[in-house]
Design a protein around this motif. Structure first.
Motif, PDB file in Angstrom:
ATOM      1  N   ASP A  88       0.834  -1.202   0.000  1.00 26.10           N
ATOM      2  CA  ASP A  88       0.000   0.000   0.000  1.00 26.10           C
ATOM      3  C   ASP A  88       0.872   1.256   0.000  1.00 26.10           C
ATOM      4  O   ASP A  88       0.560   2.248  -0.682  1.00 26.10           O
ATOM      5  CB  ASP A  88      -0.920   0.007   1.232  1.00 26.10           C
ATOM      6  CG  ASP A  88      -2.068  -0.972   1.104  1.00 26.10           C
ATOM      7  OD1 ASP A  88      -2.369  -1.377  -0.032  1.00 26.10           O
ATOM      8  OD2 ASP A  88      -2.658  -1.342   2.136  1.00 26.10           O
ATOM      9  N   LYS A  91       2.190   1.810  -3.419  1.00 29.42           N
ATOM     10  CA  LYS A  91       1.165   2.425  -4.266  1.00 29.42           C
ATOM     11  C   LYS A  91       1.069   3.925  -3.992  1.00 29.42           C
ATOM     12  O   LYS A  91       1.022   4.743  -4.933  1.00 29.42           O
ATOM     13  CB  LYS A  91      -0.184   1.750  -4.001  1.00 29.42           C
ATOM     14  CG  LYS A  91      -1.350   2.361  -4.759  1.00 29.42           C
ATOM     15  CD  LYS A  91      -2.657   1.665  -4.400  1.00 29.42           C
ATOM     16  CE  LYS A  91      -3.845   2.347  -5.062  1.00 29.42           C
ATOM     17  NZ  LYS A  91      -5.124   1.697  -4.705  1.00 29.42           N
ATOM     18  N   LYS A  92       1.046   4.305  -2.713  1.00 30.48           N
ATOM     19  CA  LYS A  92       0.987   5.723  -2.361  1.00 30.48           C
ATOM     20  C   LYS A  92       2.217   6.467  -2.858  1.00 30.48           C
ATOM     21  O   LYS A  92       2.133   7.636  -3.260  1.00 30.48           O
ATOM     22  CB  LYS A  92       0.852   5.872  -0.848  1.00 30.48           C
ATOM     23  CG  LYS A  92      -0.490   5.403  -0.306  1.00 30.48           C
ATOM     24  CD  LYS A  92      -0.557   5.551   1.208  1.00 30.48           C
ATOM     25  CE  LYS A  92      -1.900   5.062   1.740  1.00 30.48           C
ATOM     26  NZ  LYS A  92      -1.973   5.146   3.222  1.00 30.48           N
ATOM     27  N   LEU A  95       1.683   7.123  -6.522  1.00 27.56           N
ATOM     28  CA  LEU A  95       0.670   8.158  -6.728  1.00 27.56           C
ATOM     29  C   LEU A  95       1.133   9.533  -6.243  1.00 27.56           C
ATOM     30  O   LEU A  95       0.613  10.556  -6.680  1.00 27.56           O
ATOM     31  CB  LEU A  95      -0.631   7.772  -6.010  1.00 27.56           C
ATOM     32  CG  LEU A  95      -1.357   6.529  -6.552  1.00 27.56           C
ATOM     33  CD1 LEU A  95      -2.535   6.176  -5.664  1.00 27.56           C
ATOM     34  CD2 LEU A  95      -1.813   6.747  -7.990  1.00 27.56           C
ATOM     35  N   ASN A 144      -7.984   8.967 -15.137  1.00 25.05           N
ATOM     36  CA  ASN A 144      -8.976   9.432 -14.168  1.00 25.05           C
ATOM     37  C   ASN A 144      -9.174  10.940 -14.331  1.00 25.05           C
ATOM     38  O   ASN A 144      -8.476  11.591 -15.118  1.00 25.05           O
ATOM     39  CB  ASN A 144      -8.586   9.053 -12.731  1.00 25.05           C
ATOM     40  CG  ASN A 144      -7.302   9.727 -12.269  1.00 25.05           C
ATOM     41  OD1 ASN A 144      -6.914  10.781 -12.772  1.00 25.05           O
ATOM     42  ND2 ASN A 144      -6.638   9.117 -11.283  1.00 25.05           N
ATOM     43  N   ARG A 178     -12.311   5.043 -13.629  1.00 23.80           N
ATOM     44  CA  ARG A 178     -12.484   5.047 -12.168  1.00 23.80           C
ATOM     45  C   ARG A 178     -11.309   4.291 -11.528  1.00 23.80           C
ATOM     46  O   ARG A 178     -11.449   3.174 -11.030  1.00 23.80           O
ATOM     47  CB  ARG A 178     -13.825   4.431 -11.804  1.00 23.80           C
ATOM     48  CG  ARG A 178     -15.005   5.153 -12.415  1.00 23.80           C
ATOM     49  CD  ARG A 178     -16.331   4.508 -12.079  1.00 23.80           C
ATOM     50  NE  ARG A 178     -16.630   4.574 -10.654  1.00 23.80           N
ATOM     51  CZ  ARG A 178     -17.749   4.108 -10.106  1.00 23.80           C
ATOM     52  NH1 ARG A 178     -18.665   3.526 -10.879  1.00 23.80           N
ATOM     53  NH2 ARG A 178     -17.959   4.205  -8.809  1.00 23.80           N
ATOM     54  N   ASP A 180      -7.312   4.977  -9.341  1.00 21.98           N
ATOM     55  CA  ASP A 180      -6.567   5.938  -8.528  1.00 21.98           C
ATOM     56  C   ASP A 180      -5.490   6.652  -9.334  1.00 21.98           C
ATOM     57  O   ASP A 180      -5.182   7.819  -9.097  1.00 21.98           O
ATOM     58  CB  ASP A 180      -5.905   5.225  -7.340  1.00 21.98           C
ATOM     59  CG  ASP A 180      -6.931   4.758  -6.320  1.00 21.98           C
ATOM     60  OD1 ASP A 180      -8.022   5.348  -6.284  1.00 21.98           O
ATOM     61  OD2 ASP A 180      -6.643   3.816  -5.575  1.00 21.98           O
ATOM     62  N   GLY A 181      -4.913   5.938 -10.258  1.00 23.48           N
ATOM     63  CA  GLY A 181      -3.836   6.492 -11.067  1.00 23.48           C
ATOM     64  C   GLY A 181      -3.434   5.507 -12.139  1.00 23.48           C
ATOM     65  O   GLY A 181      -3.931   4.390 -12.198  1.00 23.48           O
ATOM     66  N   SER A 195      -3.477   0.578 -14.666  1.00 20.83           N
ATOM     67  CA  SER A 195      -3.646   1.399 -13.472  1.00 20.83           C
ATOM     68  C   SER A 195      -2.538   1.079 -12.477  1.00 20.83           C
ATOM     69  O   SER A 195      -1.900   0.023 -12.546  1.00 20.83           O
ATOM     70  CB  SER A 195      -5.012   1.143 -12.839  1.00 20.83           C
ATOM     71  OG  SER A 195      -5.087  -0.188 -12.353  1.00 20.83           O
ATOM     72  N   GLN A 197      -2.939   0.382  -9.381  1.00 20.01           N
ATOM     73  CA  GLN A 197      -3.375  -0.784  -8.607  1.00 20.01           C
ATOM     74  C   GLN A 197      -3.070  -2.080  -9.352  1.00 20.01           C
ATOM     75  O   GLN A 197      -2.573  -3.043  -8.760  1.00 20.01           O
ATOM     76  CB  GLN A 197      -4.874  -0.689  -8.315  1.00 20.01           C
ATOM     77  CG  GLN A 197      -5.430  -1.850  -7.501  1.00 20.01           C
ATOM     78  CD  GLN A 197      -4.843  -1.922  -6.107  1.00 20.01           C
ATOM     79  OE1 GLN A 197      -4.646  -0.897  -5.478  1.00 20.01           O
ATOM     80  NE2 GLN A 197      -4.549  -3.123  -5.650  1.00 20.01           N
TER      81      GLN A 197
END
Length: 224
Positions: A88, A91-92, A95, A144, A178, A180-181, A195, A197
């Protein structure tokens, strides 16, 4: 009468003797039976004691085994949660890249997806022929809402500059993804999910073991 009395006395004397012998035999038999019952009772008590000891030992063993299993499960769940957290955070991190680096990431993802689709189409032409091969007329890029506004047109212009893709029609879709990135590349009926994700999920199986070893270096003698 004297003779009759003597006969009677003799019968009574013999009867008393027989009775005494029978009583002695009965007492002997009773003593033997009592001893046998006592031995059986002691043996039964020993068997019960041994069985009770075994049952108690089994209960203790099961309790220890259950405790060890619970401990292993708790530790494994904690480790799994930490590994999830690590991915996680990755991922952050993606992003949260600077605009310049994030734009580079989008371009690399888009170029890789376009190349993959172009290669699939080439193989389709070889397999089915030019007329029957499922070739997309246009590649649509879905971003997005945020990324579409910030990077959409620049991203399309940059990918068209790639020499091997310049012949392809790559456009920015008006539809927003839809996600996150990252992006989604739509080629006719085919969609390639690029994506962030999906990227994390794709690389996780190959990196999870390494991440686990980094987070939890194994100790000697540790079974967990």
């Amino acid at each position: 009468m004297t003779g009759l009395s003597k006969i009677t006395d003799k019968i009574l004397a013999d009867a008393r003797a027989d009775a005494a012998e029978l009583l002695a035999q009965a007492e002997k038999k009773s003593s033997e039976l009592a001893g046998e019952y006592a031995r059986q009772a002691q043996s039964r008590r020993e068997q019960i004691d041994e069985s009770t000891k075994r049952e108690a030992a089994e209960i203790v063993a099961r309790a220890k085994s259950g405790e060890a299993a619970i401990r292993r499960n708790v530790i494994l769940e904690a480790k799994s949660a930490q590994i999830d957290r690590a991915f996680d955070l990755a991922k952050k991190e993606l992003l949260g890249l600077s605009e310049e680096r994030y734009a580079e990431l989008l371009l690399r993802l888009l170029v890789a997806a376009c190349r993959r689709q172009a290669e699939d189409e080439r193989l389709s032409r070889e397999l089915y022929g030019e007329e029957d091969a499922p070739i997309a007329d246009c590649y649509e890029v879905l971003l997005n809402e945020r990324d579409g506004e910030r990077f959409g047109e620049t991203l399309i212009a940059s990918v068209r500059e790639q020499s091997e893709l310049s012949a392809k029609t790559v456009v920015l879709s008006s539809q927003r993804a839809r996600i996150d990135g990252g992006l989604i590349l739509r080629c006719g009926n085919t969609e390639i999910n690029c994506s962030v994700q999906a990227l994390i999920e794709q690389i996780r199986p190959t990196l999870e073991g390494k991440v686990s070893r980094k987070l939890f270096p194994e100790k000697k003698g540790s079974g967990v």
